[in-house]
Design a protein around this motif. Structure first.
Motif, mmCIF file in Angstrom:
data_model
loop_
_atom_site.group_PDB
_atom_site.id
_atom_site.type_symbol
_atom_site.label_atom_id
_atom_site.label_comp_id
_atom_site.label_asym_id
_atom_site.label_seq_id
_atom_site.Cartn_x
_atom_site.Cartn_y
_atom_site.Cartn_z
ATOM 1 N N GLN B 1 23.601 13.142 13.004
ATOM 2 C CA GLN B 1 24.583 13.563 12.010
ATOM 3 C C GLN B 1 23.893 14.390 10.931
ATOM 4 O O GLN B 1 22.792 14.083 10.483
ATOM 5 C CB GLN B 1 25.254 12.342 11.402
ATOM 6 C CG GLN B 1 26.520 12.669 10.652
ATOM 7 C CD GLN B 1 27.389 11.441 10.418
ATOM 8 O OE1 GLN B 1 27.028 10.338 10.834
ATOM 9 N NE2 GLN B 1 28.501 11.615 9.757
ATOM 10 N N GLN B 2 24.581 15.447 10.529
ATOM 11 C CA GLN B 2 24.009 16.406 9.600
ATOM 12 C C GLN B 2 23.833 15.803 8.207
ATOM 13 O O GLN B 2 24.747 15.158 7.688
ATOM 14 C CB GLN B 2 24.961 17.598 9.517
ATOM 15 C CG GLN B 2 24.459 18.806 8.772
ATOM 16 C CD GLN B 2 25.472 19.946 8.812
ATOM 17 O OE1 GLN B 2 26.683 19.732 8.828
ATOM 18 N NE2 GLN B 2 24.980 21.162 8.852
ATOM 19 N N PRO B 3 22.679 15.995 7.556
ATOM 20 C CA PRO B 3 22.547 15.529 6.171
ATOM 21 C C PRO B 3 23.461 16.349 5.268
ATOM 22 O O PRO B 3 23.804 17.488 5.584
ATOM 23 C CB PRO B 3 21.074 15.776 5.849
ATOM 24 C CG PRO B 3 20.628 16.810 6.817
ATOM 25 C CD PRO B 3 21.444 16.616 8.051
ATOM 26 N N TYR B 29 12.201 9.596 8.795
ATOM 27 C CA TYR B 29 10.744 9.604 8.815
ATOM 28 C C TYR B 29 10.206 10.656 7.848
ATOM 29 O O TYR B 29 9.201 10.441 7.186
ATOM 30 C CB TYR B 29 10.246 9.888 10.227
ATOM 31 C CG TYR B 29 8.762 10.106 10.301
ATOM 32 C CD1 TYR B 29 8.241 11.371 10.522
ATOM 33 C CD2 TYR B 29 7.876 9.042 10.124
ATOM 34 C CE1 TYR B 29 6.871 11.576 10.573
ATOM 35 C CE2 TYR B 29 6.506 9.242 10.171
ATOM 36 C CZ TYR B 29 6.017 10.505 10.402
ATOM 37 O OH TYR B 29 4.665 10.710 10.442
ATOM 38 N N SER B 30 10.894 11.785 7.786
ATOM 39 C CA SER B 30 10.444 12.839 6.883
ATOM 40 C C SER B 30 11.613 13.717 6.469
ATOM 41 O O SER B 30 12.662 13.748 7.116
ATOM 42 C CB SER B 30 9.371 13.710 7.552
ATOM 43 O OG SER B 30 9.928 14.484 8.591
ATOM 44 N N VAL B 31 11.402 14.417 5.370
ATOM 45 C CA VAL B 31 12.357 15.418 4.891
ATOM 46 C C VAL B 31 11.585 16.712 4.645
ATOM 47 O O VAL B 31 10.520 16.705 4.030
ATOM 48 C CB VAL B 31 13.047 14.979 3.582
ATOM 49 C CG1 VAL B 31 14.013 16.073 3.113
ATOM 50 C CG2 VAL B 31 13.784 13.664 3.782
ATOM 51 N N HIS B 32 12.126 17.803 5.148
ATOM 52 C CA HIS B 32 11.531 19.120 4.950
ATOM 53 C C HIS B 32 12.461 19.936 4.066
ATOM 54 O O HIS B 32 13.680 19.782 4.129
ATOM 55 C CB HIS B 32 11.393 19.867 6.284
ATOM 56 C CG HIS B 32 10.555 19.189 7.315
ATOM 57 N ND1 HIS B 32 9.732 19.889 8.165
ATOM 58 C CD2 HIS B 32 10.413 17.887 7.663
ATOM 59 C CE1 HIS B 32 9.128 19.059 8.975
ATOM 60 N NE2 HIS B 32 9.526 17.837 8.699
ATOM 61 N N CYS B 88 17.648 21.489 3.516
ATOM 62 C CA CYS B 88 16.813 20.338 3.841
ATOM 63 C C CYS B 88 16.917 20.108 5.345
ATOM 64 O O CYS B 88 17.959 20.351 5.955
ATOM 65 C CB CYS B 88 17.230 19.097 3.061
ATOM 66 S SG CYS B 88 18.846 18.391 3.476
ATOM 67 N N GLY B 89 15.839 19.670 5.915
ATOM 68 C CA GLY B 89 15.805 19.324 7.326
ATOM 69 C C GLY B 89 15.275 17.904 7.431
ATOM 70 O O GLY B 89 14.239 17.591 6.840
ATOM 71 N N THR B 103 17.205 17.990 11.801
ATOM 72 C CA THR B 103 18.640 18.187 11.600
ATOM 73 C C THR B 103 18.799 18.740 10.201
ATOM 74 O O THR B 103 18.343 18.134 9.227
ATOM 75 C CB THR B 103 19.410 16.863 11.741
ATOM 76 O OG1 THR B 103 19.133 16.298 13.032
ATOM 77 C CG2 THR B 103 20.903 17.112 11.620
ATOM 78 N N PHE B 104 19.431 19.905 10.116
ATOM 79 C CA PHE B 104 19.504 20.605 8.844
ATOM 80 C C PHE B 104 20.818 20.369 8.112
ATOM 81 O O PHE B 104 21.884 20.240 8.738
ATOM 82 C CB PHE B 104 19.323 22.111 9.067
ATOM 83 C CG PHE B 104 17.910 22.505 9.368
ATOM 84 C CD1 PHE B 104 17.456 22.544 10.671
ATOM 85 C CD2 PHE B 104 17.025 22.834 8.344
ATOM 86 C CE1 PHE B 104 16.144 22.892 10.961
ATOM 87 C CE2 PHE B 104 15.724 23.188 8.618
ATOM 88 C CZ PHE B 104 15.277 23.211 9.930
ATOM 89 N N GLY B 105 20.727 20.342 6.792
ATOM 90 C CA GLY B 105 21.920 20.343 5.970
ATOM 91 C C GLY B 105 22.573 21.714 6.008
ATOM 92 O O GLY B 105 22.021 22.675 6.564
#
Lengths: 111, 114
Positions: B1-3, B29-32, B88-89, B103-105
């Motif tokens: 599901q998309q942030p 686990y991580s946010v880019h 954000c990914g 998964t990208f916003g």
């Protein structure tokens, strides 16, 4: 800048024809990805690779296939192009904890 | 599901500050964070791994609250060059590796005026 290129950069094709997009990297990264970007949908993962000949589907994989016979090359094939596949396609490479680096993109138009 | 990112758009004058938020319903686990200018590829800004660390990149920094599955990007003393769309990914936290799949916003459009 990460060494990642895509070809072609622009392509116009007709509905029903096969299309192959190429991604080439010089960074020797294990992980490679194909995303598509559409207005209102952002970036969506099509397929990814975690090594030579190791690939798997992403969230929007229907109508697409990929191949990776060498570390540096990751090919995306549209088996029979449809108008819904008109998009901008980005290839990306990743060192996992160092983030993803995107290629310049391919603008594909299916008429 | 998309942030989910908020706000969808923000307009600033040079020198003003902004905060962009990213919220996920999944364990992360991580946010880019990436910035994309019109007609160009997204450019990597920074990665935050679970652990709640805060990172900085020039006048741009970010935080990650793994309990809330939320991340915020802070832009201080904005410059004209900060204009663009910020994404954000998110990388889900799974039992095994997720192979760096993001998964990208939907993006936040930032416009900085003189």
């Amino acid at each position: 800048d990460a060494g990642i290129t895509q070809s072609p950069r622009h392509k116009v094709t007709e509905t029903g024809t096969p299309v192959t997009l190429r991604c080439h990297q010089t960074e020797n990264h294990r992980y490679m990805y194909w995303y598509r970007q559409d207005p209102g949908h952002g970036l969506r993962l099509i397929h990814y690779s975690y090594g030579v000949k190791d690939t798997d589907k992403g969230e929007v994989s229907d109508g697409y296939s990929v191949s990776r016979s060498k570390t540096e090359d990751f090919l995306l094939t549209l088996e029979s192009a449809t108008s819904s596949q008109t998009s901008v396609y980005f290839c990306a490479i990743s060192g996992l904890t160092s983030g993803s680096y995107f290629g310049p993109g391919t603008r594909l138009t299916v008429t | 599901q998309q942030p989910v990112q908020s706000p969808q758009a923000v307009i600033l004058r040079e020198g003003e500050d902004a905060v962009i938020n990213c919220s996920s319903s999944k364990a992360l686990y991580s946010v880019h964070w990436y910035r994309q200018k019109h007609g160009e590829a997204p450019v990597f800004l920074m990665i935050l791994l679970k652990g709640g660390e805060q990172k900085g990149h020039e006048k741009i920094s970010a935080s990650f609250n793994e309990k809330k599955q939320q991340s915020s990007l802070y832009l201080t003393a904005s410059q004209l060059s900060y204009s663009g769309t910020y994404f954000c990914g998110t990388e889900a936290s799974a039992g095994g590796t997720s192979y760096g799949k993001l998964t990208f916003g939907q993006g936040t459009i930032l416009t900085v005026h003189p």
